[in-house]
Design an enzyme around this catalytic site. Structure first.
Site, PDB file in Angstrom:
ATOM      1  CB  VAL A   7     -41.817  24.624  37.282  1.00 61.82           C
ATOM      2  CG1 VAL A   7     -40.829  23.581  37.992  1.00 61.82           C
ATOM      3  CG2 VAL A   7     -43.105  23.832  36.761  1.00 61.82           C
ATOM      4  CB  THR A  10     -37.077  26.587  46.199  1.00 60.62           C
ATOM      5  OG1 THR A  10     -36.234  27.034  45.779  1.00 60.62           O
ATOM      6  CG2 THR A  10     -37.108  25.758  47.541  1.00 60.62           C
ATOM      7  CE  LYS A  13     -43.418  30.005  44.246  1.00 60.49           C
ATOM      8  NZ  LYS A  13     -42.116  30.838  43.674  1.00 60.49           N
ATOM      9  CE1 TYR A  87     -29.138  38.111  29.530  1.00 59.42           C
ATOM     10  CE2 TYR A  87     -29.614  35.727  29.119  1.00 59.42           C
ATOM     11  CZ  TYR A  87     -29.187  36.547  30.068  1.00 59.42           C
ATOM     12  OH  TYR A  87     -28.736  36.194  31.352  1.00 59.42           O
ATOM     13  N   GLY A  94     -33.346  32.437  31.521  1.00 59.49           N
ATOM     14  CA  GLY A  94     -34.328  31.833  32.151  1.00 59.49           C
ATOM     15  C   GLY A  94     -35.609  32.150  31.714  1.00 59.49           C
ATOM     16  CG  ASP A  96     -37.181  32.486  36.013  1.00 58.12           C
ATOM     17  OD1 ASP A  96     -36.545  32.642  34.993  1.00 58.12           O
ATOM     18  OD2 ASP A  96     -36.824  32.456  37.295  1.00 58.12           O
ATOM     19  NE  ARG A  97     -33.028  37.086  33.965  1.00 60.11           N
ATOM     20  CZ  ARG A  97     -31.674  37.521  33.590  1.00 60.11           C
ATOM     21  NH1 ARG A  97     -30.747  36.549  33.618  1.00 60.11           N
ATOM     22  NH2 ARG A  97     -31.125  38.679  33.939  1.00 60.11           N
ATOM     23  CG  ASP A 117     -38.363  36.700  40.542  1.00 57.33           C
ATOM     24  OD1 ASP A 117     -38.722  36.587  41.978  1.00 57.33           O
ATOM     25  OD2 ASP A 117     -38.784  35.853  39.752  1.00 57.33           O
ATOM     26  CB  THR A 120     -34.433  30.499  44.263  1.00 56.65           C
ATOM     27  OG1 THR A 120     -35.847  29.493  44.584  1.00 56.65           O
ATOM     28  CG2 THR A 120     -32.980  29.453  44.606  1.00 56.65           C
TER      29      THR A 120
HETATM   30  N1  LIG Z   1     -41.830  27.911  52.257  1.00 55.78           N
HETATM   31  C1  LIG Z   1     -40.790  28.451  51.983  1.00 55.78           C
HETATM   32  N2  LIG Z   1     -39.874  28.048  51.122  1.00 55.78           N
HETATM   33  C2  LIG Z   1     -38.820  28.359  50.558  1.00 55.78           C
HETATM   34  N3  LIG Z   1     -38.695  29.829  50.422  1.00 55.78           N
HETATM   35  C3  LIG Z   1     -39.682  30.664  51.172  1.00 55.78           C
HETATM   36  C4  LIG Z   1     -40.779  29.874  51.833  1.00 55.78           C
HETATM   37  N4  LIG Z   1     -41.353  31.132  52.470  1.00 55.78           N
HETATM   38  C5  LIG Z   1     -40.924  32.058  52.122  1.00 55.78           C
HETATM   39  N5  LIG Z   1     -39.856  31.902  51.223  1.00 55.78           N
HETATM   40  C6  LIG Z   1     -38.765  33.069  50.831  1.00 55.78           C
HETATM   41  O1  LIG Z   1     -39.071  33.082  49.554  1.00 55.78           O
HETATM   42  C7  LIG Z   1     -37.708  33.178  48.775  1.00 55.78           C
HETATM   43  C8  LIG Z   1     -37.730  31.949  47.550  1.00 55.78           C
HETATM   44  O2  LIG Z   1     -38.570  32.699  46.807  1.00 55.78           O
HETATM   45  P1  LIG Z   1     -39.620  31.874  45.718  1.00 55.78           P
HETATM   46  O3  LIG Z   1     -40.549  31.040  46.523  1.00 55.78           O
HETATM   47  O4  LIG Z   1     -40.068  32.861  44.678  1.00 55.78           O
HETATM   48  O5  LIG Z   1     -38.474  30.993  45.055  1.00 55.78           O
HETATM   49  P2  LIG Z   1     -38.840  29.644  44.096  1.00 55.78           P
HETATM   50  O6  LIG Z   1     -39.866  28.781  44.468  1.00 55.78           O
HETATM   51  O7  LIG Z   1     -37.386  28.967  43.989  1.00 55.78           O
HETATM   52  O8  LIG Z   1     -38.972  30.330  42.913  1.00 55.78           O
HETATM   53  P3  LIG Z   1     -37.968  30.957  41.873  1.00 55.78           P
HETATM   54  O9  LIG Z   1     -37.126  29.855  41.382  1.00 55.78           O
HETATM   55  O10 LIG Z   1     -38.872  31.195  40.739  1.00 55.78           O
HETATM   56  O11 LIG Z   1     -37.229  31.898  42.524  1.00 55.78           O
HETATM   57  C9  LIG Z   1     -36.565  32.554  49.912  1.00 55.78           C
HETATM   58  O12 LIG Z   1     -35.643  33.350  49.851  1.00 55.78           O
HETATM   59  C10 LIG Z   1     -37.423  32.585  51.302  1.00 55.78           C
HETATM   60  O13 LIG Z   1     -36.963  33.622  52.326  1.00 55.78           O
HETATM   61  C1  LIG Z   2     -31.471  32.746  37.239  1.00 52.48           C
HETATM   62  C2  LIG Z   2     -32.584  31.672  37.645  1.00 52.48           C
HETATM   63  C3  LIG Z   2     -32.001  30.434  38.297  1.00 52.48           C
HETATM   64  C4  LIG Z   2     -33.773  32.456  38.482  1.00 52.48           C
HETATM   65  O1  LIG Z   2     -34.697  31.655  38.490  1.00 52.48           O
HETATM   66  C5  LIG Z   2     -33.394  31.494  36.165  1.00 52.48           C
HETATM   67  O2  LIG Z   2     -33.741  32.470  35.574  1.00 52.48           O
HETATM   68  C6  LIG Z   2     -32.321  30.636  35.137  1.00 52.48           C
HETATM   69  O3  LIG Z   2     -32.012  29.403  35.411  1.00 52.48           O
HETATM   70  N1  LIG Z   2     -31.756  31.342  34.375  1.00 52.48           N
HETATM   71  C7  LIG Z   2     -31.032  30.885  33.423  1.00 52.48           C
HETATM   72  C8  LIG Z   2     -29.759  31.693  33.014  1.00 52.48           C
HETATM   73  C9  LIG Z   2     -30.021  33.362  32.609  1.00 52.48           C
HETATM   74  O4  LIG Z   2     -31.437  33.710  32.679  1.00 52.48           O
HETATM   75  O5  LIG Z   2     -29.204  33.785  32.044  1.00 52.48           O
HETATM   76  K   LIG Z   3     -36.363  34.070  41.118  1.00 53.01           K
END
Ligand SMILES: Nc1ncnc2c1ncn2[C@@H]1O[C@H](COP(=O)(O)OP(=O)(O)OP(=O)(O)O)[C@@H](O)[C@H]1O
Ligand SMILES: CC(C)(CO)[C@@H](O)C(=O)NCCC(=O)O
Ligand SMILES: [K+]
Length: 244
Positions: A7, A10, A13, A87, A94, A96-97, A117, A120
């Site tokens: 999750v 944005t 997956k 840390y 996070g 994800d990290r 990574d 977003t």
């Molecule tokens: N359909 C789309 N929606 C959003 N971002 C997209 C899309 N297709 C490609 N991207 C690219 O992917 C990047 C976002 O990456 P990713 O999809 O990994 O983010 P996320 O779903 O928010 O996940 P995370 O929060 O883990 O980074 C944006 O900077 C954008 O350029």
């Molecule tokens: C930095 C993001 C937003 C990247 O997805 C996430 O890992 C998060 O919310 N982190 C919390 C702050 C930190 O990792 O220190």
């Molecule tokens: K990220």
């Protein structure tokens, strides 16, 4: 079979795993996540486990309903991870990290690793050869940079990601593309070069939605794996089963 869900900020997956192999992948939005997961489970009746890592607005309670037919594991800071977390604020790191750091340790043992990574946000995470997680950096991702330029100014349009024609932008749109794309590329190459001052050798993993776009434009040669977070979820899940 395992269904792994990431999750993000944005998007959500998911991937269905048979051991370490991805059988199918999915991307969906938060608003219809339940229906999407139901559909995946209908298609893959052998999925017995669900593992979830969230940095987004979904939490453990949102997944409780799946507990009736699956063994659900929602990854939390209380889990055991295959690294020593140095840390200063481990509870705010996070998820994800943490999963990326775990994946780096499990897939690339006994070496220094830098995980980048590009989602977003662009996050940098460093785990040394003794499996100490040291931290890294957080900066705005590509889409976020385009949106920030538009949202916080009166005159800058919102553009879609595109390759700048040159380092010298000769129009408003070319200037924005150069600022965002060349800026991010120089940032990433700059970070890598700074880490090289401190560590003579380390493995670099580049992942996230913009990984492929960025990898071919970096001066440093690095291999992009857009699925590294999902694959890390599968590896961490197996690590957990072994250690439970
Ligand atoms: N359909 C789309 N929606 C959003 N971002 C997209 C899309 N297709 C490609 N991207 C690219 O992917 C990047 C976002 O990456 P990713 O999809 O990994 O983010 P996320 O779903 O928010 O996940 P995370 O929060 O883990 O980074 C944006 O900077 C954008 O350029
Ligand atoms: C930095 C993001 C937003 C990247 O997805 C996430 O890992 C998060 O919310 N982190 C919390 C702050 C930190 O990792 O220190
Ligand atoms: K990220």
């Amino acid at each position: 079979m395992l269904l792994a869900i990431d999750v993000g900020n944005t998007r959500i997956k998911g991937a269905v795993f048979e051991n370490d192999t991805i059988l199918e992948q999915f991307i969906f939005l938060k608003k219809d996540f339940k229906k999407n997961i139901e559909n995946i489970l209908k298609k893959f009746q052998s999925v017995a486990f669900l593992t979830v890592a969230s940095v987004g607005s979904l939490d453990k309670n949102d997944f409780l309903g799946f507990g009736e037919r699956l063994k659900v594991h929602f990854i939390s800071h209380e889990d055991s991870f295959p690294f020593i977390n140095l840390y200063e604020t481990p509870k705010t790191l996070g998820m994800d990290r943490m999963v990326l750091a775990a994946g780096a340790v499990l897939q690339f043992p006994e070496q220094n690793r830098l995980v980048i990574d590009a989602g977003t946000c662009i996050t940098y995470d460093f785990v040394d050869e003794n499996d100490n997680y040291l931290g890294g950096a957080i900066s705005p991702g590509l889409r976020l940079r385009y949106e920030a330029l538009h949202n916080f100014t009166a005159r800058l349009p919102l553009l879609e990601l595109d390759s700048p024609k040159s380092i010298i932008g000769n129009s408003t749109s070319q200037s924005i593309h150069s600022g965002v794309v060349n800026g991010a590329i120089n940032e990433i190459d700059g970070f890598i070069n700074d880490y090289k001052q401190h560590y003579s050798k380390f493995t670099i993993i580049l992942t996230g939605g913009d990984a492929e776009f960025l990898a071919k434009r970096l001066k440093n040669t690095i291999f992009a794996n857009s699925n590294f977070l999902l694959e890390s979820l599968s590896h961490l899940f197996q690590y957990k089963i072994k250690n439970d």
